[in-house]
Design a protein around this motif. Sequence first.
Motif, mmCIF file in Angstrom:
data_model
loop_
_atom_site.group_PDB
_atom_site.id
_atom_site.type_symbol
_atom_site.label_atom_id
_atom_site.label_comp_id
_atom_site.label_asym_id
_atom_site.label_seq_id
_atom_site.Cartn_x
_atom_site.Cartn_y
_atom_site.Cartn_z
ATOM 1 N N ASP A 27 -48.409 19.196 7.461
ATOM 2 C CA ASP A 27 -49.663 19.953 7.362
ATOM 3 C C ASP A 27 -50.675 19.456 8.387
ATOM 4 O OD1 ASP A 27 -48.835 21.646 5.300
ATOM 5 O OD2 ASP A 27 -49.430 20.204 3.750
ATOM 6 N N ASN A 28 -50.756 18.138 8.557
ATOM 7 C CA ASN A 28 -51.677 17.578 9.549
ATOM 8 C C ASN A 28 -51.289 17.988 10.963
ATOM 9 O OD1 ASN A 28 -53.297 16.271 7.673
ATOM 10 N ND2 ASN A 28 -52.128 14.367 7.783
ATOM 11 N N GLU A 29 -49.997 17.940 11.263
ATOM 12 C CA GLU A 29 -49.534 18.323 12.602
ATOM 13 C C GLU A 29 -49.817 19.794 12.870
ATOM 14 O OE1 GLU A 29 -45.440 17.128 12.988
ATOM 15 O OE2 GLU A 29 -45.935 15.010 12.799
ATOM 16 N N ILE A 30 -49.633 20.640 11.870
ATOM 17 C CA ILE A 30 -49.922 22.072 12.043
ATOM 18 C C ILE A 30 -51.419 22.278 12.267
ATOM 19 C CG2 ILE A 30 -49.960 24.314 10.856
ATOM 20 C CD1 ILE A 30 -47.234 23.501 9.619
ATOM 21 N N SER A 31 -52.261 21.579 11.503
ATOM 22 C CA SER A 31 -53.713 21.732 11.676
ATOM 23 C C SER A 31 -54.193 21.203 13.031
ATOM 24 C CB SER A 31 -54.474 21.048 10.540
ATOM 25 O OG SER A 31 -54.361 19.649 10.610
ATOM 26 N N GLU A 32 -53.438 20.277 13.628
ATOM 27 C CA GLU A 32 -53.760 19.753 14.957
ATOM 28 C C GLU A 32 -53.169 20.618 16.072
ATOM 29 O OE1 GLU A 32 -51.988 15.896 14.665
ATOM 30 O OE2 GLU A 32 -53.768 15.011 13.736
ATOM 31 N N ASN A 33 -52.526 21.731 15.712
ATOM 32 C CA ASN A 33 -51.854 22.633 16.658
ATOM 33 C C ASN A 33 -50.729 21.949 17.423
ATOM 34 O OD1 ASN A 33 -53.395 24.942 16.034
ATOM 35 N ND2 ASN A 33 -55.059 24.159 17.294
ATOM 36 N N SER A 34 -50.052 21.009 16.756
ATOM 37 C CA SER A 34 -48.892 20.355 17.362
ATOM 38 C C SER A 34 -47.646 21.233 17.282
ATOM 39 C CB SER A 34 -48.607 19.023 16.648
ATOM 40 O OG SER A 34 -49.691 18.143 16.803
ATOM 41 N N TRP A 35 -47.707 22.256 16.460
ATOM 42 C CA TRP A 35 -46.596 23.180 16.279
ATOM 43 C C TRP A 35 -47.057 24.581 16.644
ATOM 44 C CZ3 TRP A 35 -41.728 21.726 14.821
ATOM 45 C CH2 TRP A 35 -41.593 20.439 14.304
#
Length: 77
Positions: A27-35
Amino acid sequence: MLQNNLAKAQQIRFFVGYSGWDPGQLDNEISENSWIVASTSAEQVMSDSDEYWKEVMVGLGKEFAVMSNFPSNPDLN
């Protein structure tokens, strides 16, 4: 699924490997636009198209369309 005629052999995909995340990490990675997250349909995922990834990237618009032409091997670029 194959035995019960619920899917054709060309609709089955196998992915080998392992991915794991700590609780909340994804969830954190998605919110950071890493995905790059895209909406898709079951029909598109299960299609026998070799162009699936390219079609999804083009469908996300100009910002991502350029990525659809990246070579599978970066050394070929």
